[in-house]
Design a protein around this motif. Sequence first.
Motif, PDB file in Angstrom:
ATOM      1  N   VAL A 126       1.352  -1.108   0.153  1.00 56.52           N
ATOM      2  CA  VAL A 126       0.000  -0.324   0.448  1.00 56.52           C
ATOM      3  C   VAL A 126       1.017   0.951   0.036  1.00 56.52           C
ATOM      4  N   ALA A 127       0.420   2.212  -0.673  1.00 55.01           N
ATOM      5  CA  ALA A 127       1.100   3.483  -0.968  1.00 55.01           C
ATOM      6  C   ALA A 127       1.234   4.152   0.680  1.00 55.01           C
ATOM      7  N   LEU A 128       1.973   4.496   0.568  1.00 50.97           N
ATOM      8  CA  LEU A 128       1.790   5.343   2.526  1.00 50.97           C
ATOM      9  C   LEU A 128       2.739   6.439   2.513  1.00 50.97           C
ATOM     10  N   THR A 129       2.167   7.970   2.829  1.00 53.42           N
ATOM     11  CA  THR A 129       2.829   9.501   2.988  1.00 53.42           C
ATOM     12  C   THR A 129       2.887   9.233   4.203  1.00 53.42           C
TER      13      THR A 129
ATOM     14  N   VAL B  47       7.248   3.118   8.693  1.00 59.19           N
ATOM     15  CA  VAL B  47       7.662   2.800   7.494  1.00 59.19           C
ATOM     16  C   VAL B  47       7.829   3.359   6.613  1.00 59.19           C
ATOM     17  N   ALA B  48       7.207   4.416   6.496  1.00 59.64           N
ATOM     18  CA  ALA B  48       7.037   5.736   4.910  1.00 59.64           C
ATOM     19  C   ALA B  48       9.073   5.609   4.693  1.00 59.64           C
ATOM     20  N   LEU B  49       9.637   6.031   5.693  1.00 54.89           N
ATOM     21  CA  LEU B  49      11.273   6.289   5.981  1.00 54.89           C
ATOM     22  C   LEU B  49      11.479   5.290   5.116  1.00 54.89           C
ATOM     23  N   MET B  50      11.651   4.230   6.130  1.00 59.50           N
ATOM     24  CA  MET B  50      12.071   3.174   5.385  1.00 59.50           C
ATOM     25  C   MET B  50      11.669   2.784   3.900  1.00 59.50           C
ATOM     26  N   ARG B  51      11.272   2.717   3.336  1.00 53.45           N
ATOM     27  CA  ARG B  51      10.601   2.370   2.208  1.00 53.45           C
ATOM     28  C   ARG B  51      11.014   3.568   1.173  1.00 53.45           C
ATOM     29  N   GLN B  52      11.263   4.557   1.408  1.00 51.06           N
ATOM     30  CA  GLN B  52      11.266   5.635   0.603  1.00 51.06           C
ATOM     31  C   GLN B  52      13.009   5.741   0.518  1.00 51.06           C
ATOM     32  N   THR B  53      13.797   6.028   1.447  1.00 55.52           N
ATOM     33  CA  THR B  53      14.918   5.664   2.148  1.00 55.52           C
ATOM     34  C   THR B  53      16.127   4.583   1.816  1.00 55.52           C
ATOM     35  N   GLY B  54      15.091   3.059   2.730  1.00 54.73           N
ATOM     36  CA  GLY B  54      15.944   2.318   3.186  1.00 54.73           C
ATOM     37  C   GLY B  54      17.336   2.645   3.947  1.00 54.73           C
ATOM     38  N   ASP B  55      16.571   3.715   4.939  1.00 52.28           N
ATOM     39  CA  ASP B  55      17.287   3.915   6.331  1.00 52.28           C
ATOM     40  C   ASP B  55      16.778   2.660   7.335  1.00 52.28           C
ATOM     41  N   GLU B  56      17.755   2.041   8.552  1.00 51.55           N
ATOM     42  CA  GLU B  56      17.187   1.377   9.045  1.00 51.55           C
ATOM     43  C   GLU B  56      16.822   2.393  10.489  1.00 51.55           C
TER      44      GLU B  56
ATOM     45  N   ALA C 126       4.198  -4.993   8.457  1.00 46.74           N
ATOM     46  CA  ALA C 126       3.460  -5.806   8.576  1.00 46.74           C
ATOM     47  C   ALA C 126       1.919  -5.263   9.268  1.00 46.74           C
ATOM     48  N   GLU C 127       1.793  -5.043  10.568  1.00 42.80           N
ATOM     49  CA  GLU C 127       1.241  -4.073  11.318  1.00 42.80           C
ATOM     50  C   GLU C 127       0.419  -3.441  10.676  1.00 42.80           C
ATOM     51  N   VAL C 128       1.421  -2.085  10.301  1.00 42.39           N
ATOM     52  CA  VAL C 128       1.148  -0.812  10.225  1.00 42.39           C
ATOM     53  C   VAL C 128       0.099  -1.253   8.341  1.00 42.39           C
ATOM     54  N   ASP C 129       0.439  -1.765   8.132  1.00 40.41           N
ATOM     55  CA  ASP C 129       0.411  -2.609   6.492  1.00 40.41           C
ATOM     56  C   ASP C 129      -1.736  -3.042   7.247  1.00 40.41           C
ATOM     57  N   ALA C 130      -1.693  -3.782   7.557  1.00 39.22           N
ATOM     58  CA  ALA C 130      -2.883  -4.098   8.528  1.00 39.22           C
ATOM     59  C   ALA C 130      -3.692  -2.711   8.933  1.00 39.22           C
ATOM     60  N   LEU C 131      -3.368  -2.490   9.221  1.00 38.70           N
ATOM     61  CA  LEU C 131      -3.745  -0.941   9.297  1.00 38.70           C
ATOM     62  C   LEU C 131      -4.665  -0.060   8.067  1.00 38.70           C
ATOM     63  N   ILE C 132      -3.663  -0.022   7.714  1.00 45.30           N
ATOM     64  CA  ILE C 132      -3.826   0.561   6.596  1.00 45.30           C
ATOM     65  C   ILE C 132      -5.698  -0.650   5.028  1.00 45.30           C
ATOM     66  N   ASP C 133      -4.967  -1.313   5.468  1.00 46.90           N
ATOM     67  CA  ASP C 133      -5.638  -2.487   5.165  1.00 46.90           C
ATOM     68  C   ASP C 133      -7.504  -2.047   5.004  1.00 46.90           C
ATOM     69  N   ARG C 134      -7.347  -2.374   6.936  1.00 51.42           N
ATOM     70  CA  ARG C 134      -8.884  -2.064   7.817  1.00 51.42           C
ATOM     71  C   ARG C 134      -9.015  -0.631   7.018  1.00 51.42           C
TER      72      ARG C 134
END
Length: 180
Positions: free
Chosen positions: A48-51, A91-100, A127-135
């Motif tokens: 899911v796209a997340l901003t 989640v958004a920061l990790m997915r965009q930058t790959g940073d830890e 996974a929990e954030v994605d589940a909230l977005i899906d819900r």
Amino acid sequence: MAVLVLAAFLGWLLLQWRRRGEKAWMPLELRRATLAYAEKLFRGVGPVALTAKVDRAYRVEGKTLILVELKTRRSNRPYHSDVIELSAQRVALMRQTGDEVALHGYVVVRTEDGNRTAHRVSLLSPAEVDALIDRRAAILDGSIQPRLACASKLCNQCGFEKKCTSRRVEGNQAYKRWTT
């Protein structure tokens, strides 16, 4: 000459005292960290796209980022919604930058008296954030029903409040939980 040296020394001491006061609210692990991001928007791609807009992200020991969310409120405590907000930022920061990004963050609450307190909170997994977005998407498209909040004040601001009000029950249970 001695007066000038003394004045310069006192000025330096005052500056050090002010700097220490500005960082007094900071947890020990962030006091030597460097500010990596402030008020920056991140867009993460994934299932899911997340901003999300990050208030502050501090880099610790040159690698791991720790998120900080700044809040002004009457009660000096973090809320579950703060944890969700920080988790989405992570989640958004990790997915965009790959940073830890650390699995914990801080909610810094500034109360009416001006005091700041940093509250350490554990963050949700991707996974929990994605589940909230899906819900949320399922509630909006009508495929599942929303659940009532534990506090009626939270319901007053929800777009589904009228639908849920008819589900309230009397007695010890303030609200009937919807099942999904």
